[in-house]
Design an enzyme around this catalytic site. Structure first.
Site, PDB file in Angstrom:
ATOM      1  N   CYS A 125       1.171 -62.973  30.998  1.00 13.12           N
ATOM      2  CA  CYS A 125       1.870 -62.001  31.846  1.00 13.12           C
ATOM      3  C   CYS A 125       0.908 -61.543  32.937  1.00 13.12           C
ATOM      4  CB  CYS A 125       2.348 -60.807  31.021  1.00 13.12           C
ATOM      5  SG  CYS A 125       3.089 -59.478  32.004  1.00 13.12           S
ATOM      6  N   CYS A 274       3.995 -64.141  38.653  1.00  6.49           N
ATOM      7  CA  CYS A 274       4.906 -64.121  37.509  1.00  6.49           C
ATOM      8  C   CYS A 274       4.755 -65.389  36.673  1.00  6.49           C
ATOM      9  CB  CYS A 274       6.342 -63.988  37.996  1.00  6.49           C
ATOM     10  SG  CYS A 274       7.560 -63.996  36.663  1.00  6.49           S
TER      11      CYS A 274
END
Length: 353
Positions: A125, A274
Site C-alpha cells: 500500500c 496505488c
C-alpha cells in the site's frame, strides 16, 4: 567447455542451495531438476541462493492479478508476506499514530519477514510511506547487522526520478484518490518526527535521518493525478469479489492517462503510487508512450542488488579473471559463453564455495 572445469563447477553446484543443470541445450532439456523461476537460470552458472522479497501487508484482502506486488507471477524470485493485523486501509490512509497493539503487530510482521529470509522489504500500500522510517530502522536493528533495505512505497522513488527528467518536465504521480494523497503532504513531516522520537527510545540512531521520504507534492515538477473519475477502477477497488476481466479497466485508465498527458505535455514519466493500479502500468505505457514506474519496480530494483552483478561480470572472465568476453567466440542466441576461456576463474569458484 573444458571437461575438468565443467566437472568442478557441477560438483560445487550440487552442494549449493539450488541445483544446477547442464549448460548445453540438449542436456538441459533432459535435466530432471525443476527450475522454479528465472533466478534459477542465474544459479545454474553461479550457484547463487535465491533472493527473497518480503511484502509488508496492510489488513486488507483483495484479488491479486499479474502486475500486482502480491502476485508471485509478477516476479522471477521468491516472495513472502506478512499482514499487520489492525492496520486497515483506512488507518494507513489517515496516517495517524497507531494503537499500541497495532504497533506491536507491525513489529511482529517485520520480524516474520526477516525470519522467513527476506533480503529486502516492500509494502502493498502506497500509504505505508508513513511508516517508512520506522520500519526501515526497526528492520535493520532486528536483522542484527545483515543488510535489509526497506522501500514501503513507490513514492520513495519520487525524488530520485526528478533527476531523470529534463528542465520543465513533470512526473505524473498516479493515485487512486488525489485528495488523500495531497493530505499526506501536510501529515508526513509530523508523522516522521513522531516516529523518530519513538525510534530514539529504541536506541536506533539512524532514525535521526529520515532519508528518502521528504516528499513535496507542491513541487511544480510533480503532477498528482487521481483515478477518482475512472469509474471501472473505482468499482474494482470497492468490489470484494474481485474483477475477472480487467481489459476494460486497462483501456479506460490508458485513455485517461493519455488525455492527461495531452492536456499537460510537460509530463514525461509516470509514477504509480496505488498498488492496485500497478497492474495496469503496461496499458499506461502503451497509451501514453511514456516510461512508467510502479510498486513492482521497487521489488525488481531492490532484487538486483542481490542477484545481478556477480554472474554477469564473472561469466565474461577467464581462468585468471582477466580474459574479456570475445563476442565472436560466443553463442549469442543462447546468451551464454561456449568456449573454454570463458569459464569461471578459480578465484570466483572459491567465492562460491
Amino acid at each position: 567447455m573444458g571437461s575438468a572445469s565443467s566437472k568442478t563447477r557441477k560438483d560445487k553446484a550440487k552442494s549449493s542451495t539450488i541445483a544446477a543443470c547442464p549448460t548445453d541445450t540438449a542436456a538441459a532439456k533432459a535435466c530432471p531438476t525443476r527450475l522454479d523461476d528465472g533466478l534459477a537460470q542465474v544459479a545454474m552458472f553461479a550457484g547463487l541462493r535465491q533472493v527473497t522479497m518480503g511484502v509488508l501487508r496492510i489488513d486488507y484482502d483483495y484479488q491479486t492479478n499479474l502486475g500486482d506486488i502480491l502476485d508471485p507471477r509478477s516476479f522471477d524470485f521468491r516472495l513472502v508476506s506478512a499482514t499487520v493485523e489492525g492496520l486497515t486501509f483506512k488507518r494507513a490512509q489517515e496516517g495517524e499514530p497507531l494503537p499500541c497493539y497495532v504497533m506491536s503487530n507491525l513489529d511482529g510482521a517485520v520480524k516474520k519477514l526477516i525470519d522467513a529470509g527476506a533480503d529486502f522489504i516492500v509494502g502493498d500500500c502506497g500509504f505505508l510511506v508513513y511508516w517508512q522510517v520506522y520500519v526501515r530502522d526497526f528492520a535493520q536493528q532486528y536483522a542484527g547487522g545483515r543488510a535489509c533495505p526497506v522501500m514501503l512505497s513507490s513514492l520513495v522513488l519520487s525524488l530520485p526520478l526528478l533527476a531523470t527528467i529534463p528542465v520543465g518536465g513533470k512526473i505524473g504521480i498516479l493515485t487512486a484518490s488525489k485528495g488523500s494523497l495531497m493530505k499526506m503532504q501536510k501529515k508526513l513531516a509530523s508523522v516522521i518526527e513522531l516516529q523518530k522520537e519513538e525510534a530514539r527510545t529504541r536506541a536506533v540512531p539512524a532514525a535521526v535521518q529520515p532519508s528518502g521520504i521528504e516528499i513535496n507534492f507542491s513541487d511544480p515538477r510533480f503532477k498528482v493525478v487521481g483515478l477518482d473519475t475512472v469509474n471501472s477502477f473505482k468499482t474494482a477497488l470497492a468490489d470484494d469479489s474481485g474483477v475477472d476481466d480487467r481489459r476494460s479497466i486497462a483501456i479506460e485508465i490508458a485513455k485517461y492517462c493519455k488525455q492527461v498527458a495531452c492536456e499537460d505535455p510537460a509530463i514525461c514519466a509516470w509514477l504509480i503510487e496505488c498498488t492496485e493500479a500497478g497492474g495496469f502500468s503496461w496499458a499506461i505505457k502503451l497509451g501514453t508512450g511514456l516510461p512508467v514506474w510502479d510498486p513492482v519496480t521497487i521489488g525488481r530494483f531492490l532484487s538486483l542488488g542481490f542477484t545481478s552483478s556477480l554472474p554477469s561480470v564473472a561469466l565474461t572472465l577467464g581462468e585468471t579473471g582477466q580474459v574479456a568476453l570475445d563476442p565472436n567466440e560466443t553463442d549469442v542466441s543462447k546468451g551464454r559463453p561456449t568456449k573454454a576461456e570463458h569459464r569461471f576463474g578459480p578465484e570466483f569458484e572459491e567465492m562460491l564455495q
